[in-house]
Design an enzyme around this catalytic site. Structure first.
Site, mmCIF file in Angstrom:
data_model
loop_
_atom_site.group_PDB
_atom_site.id
_atom_site.type_symbol
_atom_site.label_atom_id
_atom_site.label_comp_id
_atom_site.label_asym_id
_atom_site.label_seq_id
_atom_site.Cartn_x
_atom_site.Cartn_y
_atom_site.Cartn_z
ATOM 1 N N LYS A 14 -8.368 54.894 -33.191
ATOM 2 C CA LYS A 14 -9.295 53.800 -33.504
ATOM 3 C C LYS A 14 -10.351 54.251 -34.512
ATOM 4 C CE LYS A 14 -10.587 53.241 -29.160
ATOM 5 N NZ LYS A 14 -9.789 54.305 -28.483
ATOM 6 N N ARG A 89 -14.297 46.934 -23.553
ATOM 7 C CA ARG A 89 -13.465 47.782 -22.706
ATOM 8 C C ARG A 89 -13.317 47.229 -21.305
ATOM 9 N NH1 ARG A 89 -14.362 52.919 -25.685
ATOM 10 N NH2 ARG A 89 -13.142 54.511 -24.645
ATOM 11 N N ARG A 128 -8.208 68.088 -30.792
ATOM 12 C CA ARG A 128 -9.540 67.792 -31.308
ATOM 13 C C ARG A 128 -10.609 68.535 -30.514
ATOM 14 N NH1 ARG A 128 -11.588 61.736 -31.354
ATOM 15 N NH2 ARG A 128 -11.623 62.146 -29.143
ATOM 16 N N ARG A 134 -16.762 67.652 -28.437
ATOM 17 C CA ARG A 134 -16.838 66.539 -27.496
ATOM 18 C C ARG A 134 -16.456 67.038 -26.112
ATOM 19 N NH1 ARG A 134 -14.554 60.696 -29.395
ATOM 20 N NH2 ARG A 134 -14.315 60.558 -27.126
ATOM 21 N N ARG A 146 -9.778 59.436 -18.276
ATOM 22 C CA ARG A 146 -10.020 58.396 -19.298
ATOM 23 C C ARG A 146 -8.812 57.461 -19.399
ATOM 24 N NH1 ARG A 146 -11.536 62.276 -24.053
ATOM 25 N NH2 ARG A 146 -11.549 60.451 -25.419
HETATM 26 P P1 AP5 Z 1 -9.430 59.066 -33.099
HETATM 27 O O1 AP5 Z 1 -9.327 58.321 -34.356
HETATM 28 O O2 AP5 Z 1 -10.694 59.743 -32.773
HETATM 29 O O3 AP5 Z 1 -8.967 58.138 -31.869
HETATM 30 P P2 AP5 Z 1 -9.834 57.160 -30.993
HETATM 31 O O4 AP5 Z 1 -8.898 56.089 -30.538
HETATM 32 O O5 AP5 Z 1 -11.061 56.766 -31.702
HETATM 33 O O6 AP5 Z 1 -10.128 58.150 -29.772
HETATM 34 P P3 AP5 Z 1 -11.469 58.402 -28.968
HETATM 35 O O7 AP5 Z 1 -11.348 59.722 -28.290
HETATM 36 O O8 AP5 Z 1 -12.665 58.145 -29.781
HETATM 37 O O9 AP5 Z 1 -11.263 57.307 -27.887
HETATM 38 P P4 AP5 Z 1 -12.114 56.913 -26.715
HETATM 39 O O10 AP5 Z 1 -11.829 55.466 -26.649
HETATM 40 O O11 AP5 Z 1 -11.829 57.688 -25.479
HETATM 41 O O12 AP5 Z 1 -13.570 57.379 -27.089
HETATM 42 P P5 AP5 Z 1 -14.913 56.602 -27.347
HETATM 43 O O13 AP5 Z 1 -15.715 57.412 -28.250
HETATM 44 O O14 AP5 Z 1 -14.648 55.182 -27.688
HETATM 45 O O15 AP5 Z 1 -8.226 60.120 -33.077
HETATM 46 C C1 AP5 Z 1 -8.104 61.076 -32.041
HETATM 47 C C2 AP5 Z 1 -7.576 62.394 -32.620
HETATM 48 O O16 AP5 Z 1 -6.250 62.179 -33.113
HETATM 49 C C3 AP5 Z 1 -8.400 62.909 -33.822
HETATM 50 O O17 AP5 Z 1 -8.446 64.298 -33.776
HETATM 51 C C4 AP5 Z 1 -7.606 62.415 -35.038
HETATM 52 O O18 AP5 Z 1 -7.756 63.248 -36.146
HETATM 53 C C5 AP5 Z 1 -6.173 62.458 -34.507
HETATM 54 N N1 AP5 Z 1 -5.316 61.424 -35.111
HETATM 55 C C6 AP5 Z 1 -5.670 60.159 -35.459
HETATM 56 N N2 AP5 Z 1 -4.617 59.482 -35.963
HETATM 57 C C7 AP5 Z 1 -3.560 60.359 -35.932
HETATM 58 C C8 AP5 Z 1 -2.193 60.259 -36.314
HETATM 59 N N3 AP5 Z 1 -1.679 59.130 -36.851
HETATM 60 N N4 AP5 Z 1 -1.389 61.344 -36.127
HETATM 61 C C9 AP5 Z 1 -1.894 62.488 -35.592
HETATM 62 N N5 AP5 Z 1 -3.191 62.653 -35.221
HETATM 63 C C10 AP5 Z 1 -4.008 61.600 -35.384
HETATM 64 O O19 AP5 Z 1 -15.559 56.623 -25.886
HETATM 65 C C11 AP5 Z 1 -15.999 57.809 -25.293
HETATM 66 C C12 AP5 Z 1 -16.685 57.497 -23.975
HETATM 67 O O20 AP5 Z 1 -17.847 56.712 -24.216
HETATM 68 C C13 AP5 Z 1 -15.871 56.689 -22.962
HETATM 69 O O21 AP5 Z 1 -15.029 57.504 -22.177
HETATM 70 C C14 AP5 Z 1 -16.973 56.016 -22.158
HETATM 71 O O22 AP5 Z 1 -17.538 56.892 -21.230
HETATM 72 C C15 AP5 Z 1 -18.020 55.705 -23.221
HETATM 73 N N6 AP5 Z 1 -17.850 54.373 -23.835
HETATM 74 C C16 AP5 Z 1 -17.560 54.118 -25.143
HETATM 75 N N7 AP5 Z 1 -17.452 52.795 -25.353
HETATM 76 C C17 AP5 Z 1 -17.680 52.207 -24.156
HETATM 77 C C18 AP5 Z 1 -17.674 50.852 -23.708
HETATM 78 N N8 AP5 Z 1 -17.418 49.831 -24.535
HETATM 79 N N9 AP5 Z 1 -17.937 50.608 -22.402
HETATM 80 C C19 AP5 Z 1 -18.217 51.607 -21.537
HETATM 81 N N10 AP5 Z 1 -18.206 52.917 -21.884
HETATM 82 C C20 AP5 Z 1 -17.941 53.207 -23.177
HETATM 83 MG MG MG Z 2 -13.156 56.877 -31.283
#
Ligand code: AP5
Ligand code: MG
Length: 200
Positions: A14, A89, A128, A134, A146
């Site tokens: 994402k 979410r 990562r 992180r 997660r």
């Molecule tokens: P990346 O692009 O970072 O993927 P992502 O989907 O953004 O993954 P996140 O880890 O950010 O997801 P998340 O939803 O758990 O975290 P968030 O920050 O939202 O890619 C991941 C890796 O893969 C990278 O190293 C990238 O380089 C690699 N990659 C990408 N594309 C690729 C490809 N095609 N091939 C190979 N490799 C690739 O949330 C974190 C925490 O915050 C949550 O757990 C929760 O506690 C809190 N939080 C956030 N939003 C909310 C909400 N709305 N409500 C409640 N809690 C929330």
């Molecule tokens: Mg993300």
């Protein structure tokens, strides 16, 4: 306005794809994960509260993230549109977002859902975690937690938008550029449809 949600499990790409989409289509990127990590970095009370949940792989309470999104929308009155990443979410967040957008006389146009197998997701996140700093990426138990939270609380959000006919699933494995091109075609098609509707 053109408002888009990029949906998908942790590690589905994402954040990676959002950066490219906002550059090509001129949208404002709203990532609740990034906003929360900024609060933690700034050591605000909100950040300290959020960290407890994030470190365990749990969701931060709805009212906290909805409040953050509300103030971000207010900060960008001239936006051409928003790209929501990692939000909504929960069903409660989806309903709150609908309300906030309708107050601005706008709505979600499309939800693009990235689909990636769990094995590939774990591989990406552990890799990562070696460099990102992180805390939720280094421990496989937290990563699995997660996924569990995603399945129980977040997947129903896809169904919510499916029922509104707004969901489109996109295969999220392969090169970053190939996936970006597939997403771009979906966005262009949706933008063109929206334009022809408003021209009628
Ligand atoms: P990346 O692009 O970072 O993927 P992502 O989907 O953004 O993954 P996140 O880890 O950010 O997801 P998340 O939803 O758990 O975290 P968030 O920050 O939202 O890619 C991941 C890796 O893969 C990278 O190293 C990238 O380089 C690699 N990659 C990408 N594309 C690729 C490809 N095609 N091939 C190979 N490799 C690739 O949330 C974190 C925490 O915050 C949550 O757990 C929760 O506690 C809190 N939080 C956030 N939003 C909310 C909400 N709305 N409500 C409640 N809690 C929330
Ligand atoms: Mg993300």
């Amino acid at each position: 306005m053109f408002n888009l949600i990029l949906f998908g499990p942790p590690g589905s790409g994402k954040g990676t794809q959002s950066e490219k989409i906002v550059e090509r289509f001129g949208l404002i990127h709203l990532s609740t994960g990034n906003l929360l990590r900024q609060e933690i970095h700034d050591r605000t009370p909100l950040g300290l509260e959020a960290k407890n949940f994030m470190d365990k792989g749990q969701l931060v309470p709805d009212e906290v993230v909805i409040g953050m999104i509300d103030s971000c929308l207010e900060k960008h009155p001239e936006a051409k549109g928003f790209l929501f990443d990692g939000f909504p979410r929960t069903i409660a967040q989806a309903e709150a977002l609908d309300k906030l957008l309708s107050l601005k006389k706008t709505s979600i146009c499309k939800v693009l859902a990235l689909e990636v197998t769990e094995d590939e997701l774990v591989k990406r996140l552990l890799k990562r975690g070696e460099t990102s700093g992180r805390s939720d990426d280094t421990d496989e138990t937290v990563i699995r937690k997660r996924f569990h939270v995603y399945k129980s609380e977040t997947e129903p959000v896809a169904e919510y938008y499916q029922n509104l006919n707004k969901l489109e699933r996109v295969h999220g494995e392969g090169s970053v550029d190939d996936i970006f091109e597939k997403l771009s075609v979906c966005i262009q098609t949706e933008m063109a449809a929206k334009q022809s509707l408003s021209a009628q």
